[in-house]
Design a protein around this motif. Structure first.
Motif, short mmCIF file in Angstrom:
data_model
loop_
_atom_site.label_atom_id
_atom_site.label_comp_id
_atom_site.label_asym_id
_atom_site.label_seq_id
_atom_site.Cartn_x
_atom_site.Cartn_y
_atom_site.Cartn_z
N THR A 10 -22.04 5.76 21.86
CA THR A 10 -23.00 5.00 22.63
C THR A 10 -22.75 5.03 24.13
N PHE A 11 -21.24 4.78 24.37
CA PHE A 11 -20.92 4.78 25.66
C PHE A 11 -21.25 5.94 26.51
N VAL A 12 -20.92 7.14 25.96
CA VAL A 12 -21.22 8.36 26.39
C VAL A 12 -22.48 8.44 27.06
N ALA A 13 -23.38 8.54 25.93
CA ALA A 13 -24.68 8.55 25.99
C ALA A 13 -25.23 7.63 27.32
N ALA A 14 -24.96 6.16 27.29
CA ALA A 14 -25.32 5.55 28.33
C ALA A 14 -24.88 5.95 29.47
N LEU A 15 -23.54 6.43 29.74
CA LEU A 15 -23.10 6.76 30.99
C LEU A 15 -23.95 8.09 31.44
N ASP A 16 -24.19 8.91 30.83
CA ASP A 16 -24.93 10.23 30.95
C ASP A 16 -26.37 9.86 31.52
N SER A 17 -27.01 8.71 30.98
CA SER A 17 -28.26 8.13 31.11
C SER A 17 -28.31 7.62 32.57
N ALA A 105 -22.00 -3.73 23.24
CA ALA A 105 -20.46 -3.53 23.84
C ALA A 105 -20.28 -2.27 24.61
N ALA A 106 -21.02 -1.17 24.04
CA ALA A 106 -20.98 -0.04 24.66
C ALA A 106 -21.65 0.07 26.02
N HIS A 107 -22.83 -0.45 26.12
CA HIS A 107 -23.46 -0.66 27.48
C HIS A 107 -22.74 -1.40 28.58
N THR A 108 -22.04 -2.61 27.90
CA THR A 108 -21.26 -3.27 28.65
C THR A 108 -20.02 -2.71 29.31
N LEU A 109 -19.29 -1.93 28.51
CA LEU A 109 -18.44 -1.21 29.00
C LEU A 109 -18.78 -0.20 30.05
N VAL A 110 -19.97 0.54 29.96
CA VAL A 110 -20.49 1.37 30.89
C VAL A 110 -20.71 0.67 32.43
N ASN A 111 -21.18 -0.57 31.90
CA ASN A 111 -21.23 -1.30 33.25
C ASN A 111 -20.13 -1.65 34.02
N VAL A 112 -19.15 -2.09 33.18
CA VAL A 112 -17.89 -2.56 33.54
C VAL A 112 -17.23 -1.25 34.53
N ALA A 113 -17.37 0.07 33.74
CA ALA A 113 -16.93 1.12 34.57
C ALA A 113 -17.53 1.22 36.00
N ILE A 114 -18.68 1.14 35.72
CA ILE A 114 -19.55 1.78 37.03
C ILE A 114 -19.40 0.57 37.93
N ILE A 115 -19.51 -0.72 37.68
CA ILE A 115 -19.61 -1.82 38.67
C ILE A 115 -17.98 -1.91 39.10
N GLY A 116 -17.09 -1.59 38.36
CA GLY A 116 -15.81 -1.86 38.82
C GLY A 116 -15.39 -0.89 39.75
#
Length: 250
Positions: A10-17, A105-116
């Motif tokens: 889910t993390f990979v899919a959200a990051l790609d989106s 959780a997966a979408h939160t991790l994507v946001n943490v990576a991007i916003i970090g």
């Protein structure tokens, strides 16, 4: 499929989106840069004068970081939920082992990576453009968990808004209506001394206030343990409520 693999997929899919949405990339990375250039370089601060920017440049570091910590999670998570509902995606996800809290959780991790990443770039730019100075030391490392806690909190709030709003336009309107006053009135750009006496205690009700206090303390080389603890506790609460708010079917 294990829980870790479900979240990772889910993390990979959200990051790609996110990467494929150029507008989202622009507003996450370049819009905050414009604010720093406008307020930090063109307007500047007047420590010996009066007005809104009358404090030392370092005072406004939380305000600049809060641009991405608040606006990006609220709009991205809320809009994603609204978009998934319109496309009946949650009905399909309900047939998979993926749980609601795992999805969030997966979408939160994507946001943490991007916003970090965006936050780190903004922090360096603020120091370079505004002349703000920070105390380099162990306390400065507290900035990382403060950003993570803030992002998780507003991802949870974004999920709640996404559940309540009836469309993507509604999510954007609601997110901006929440984010703008929170961003301005949480001890970021407006010092409590400039607010009416009766309103000052209200700022303590904003979760972003504890992010601001923590970032300001860490930048000054002081302990941010208390505001960080409050922020983490609030983040856990908002995440739990947000996970419950994620639809299963529509």
């Amino acid at each position: 499929m294990s829980r870790r693999r479900r979240i990772a997929a889910t993390f990979v899919a959200a990051l790609d989106s996110f990467v494929r949405r150029k507008t989202a990339v622009f507003f996450t990375f370049f819009f905050p840069v414009l604010l720093i250039l406008i307020f930090g370089a063109l307007v500047g601060t007047r420590p010996t004068g009066g007005g809104l920017f009358a404090r030392d440049p370092a005072y406004y570091i939380p305000g600049y970081l809060a641009v991405v910590v608040v606006f990006t999670p609220l709009s991205r998570v809320g809009s994603t939920i609204a978009r998934h509902r319109d496309g009946n995606r949650f009905e399909k996800l309900a047939t998979t082992p993926l749980r609601r809290w795992e999805w969030l959780a997966a979408h939160t991790l994507v946001n943490v990576a991007i916003i970090g990443l965006a936050g780190a770039l903004l922090f360096v730019l603020v120091l370079a453009v505004t002349g703000a100075s920070v105390v380099v030391g162990a306390n400065l490392l507290t900035l990382a968990p403060l950003v993570v806690g803030g992002v998780a909190l507003f991802c949870g709030l974004g999920a709640i808004i996404g559940r309540i709003a009836d469309s993507q336009d509604g999510v954007i309107a609601a997110s901006n209506s929440v984010a703008l006053p929170v961003w301005v009135l949480s001890e970021t750009f407006v010092p409590p001394s400039m607010l009416p006496v009766w309103f000052r205690p209200v700022t303590a009700l904003s979760p972003l206030t504890y992010f601001s206090r923590g970032v300001r303390a860490a930048a000054a080389g002081e302990s941010a343990a208390v505001p960080l603890a409050v922020l983490v506790a609030l983040a856990v609460g908002f995440f739990v409520v947000g996970a419950v708010a994620v639809p299963t079917t529509e």
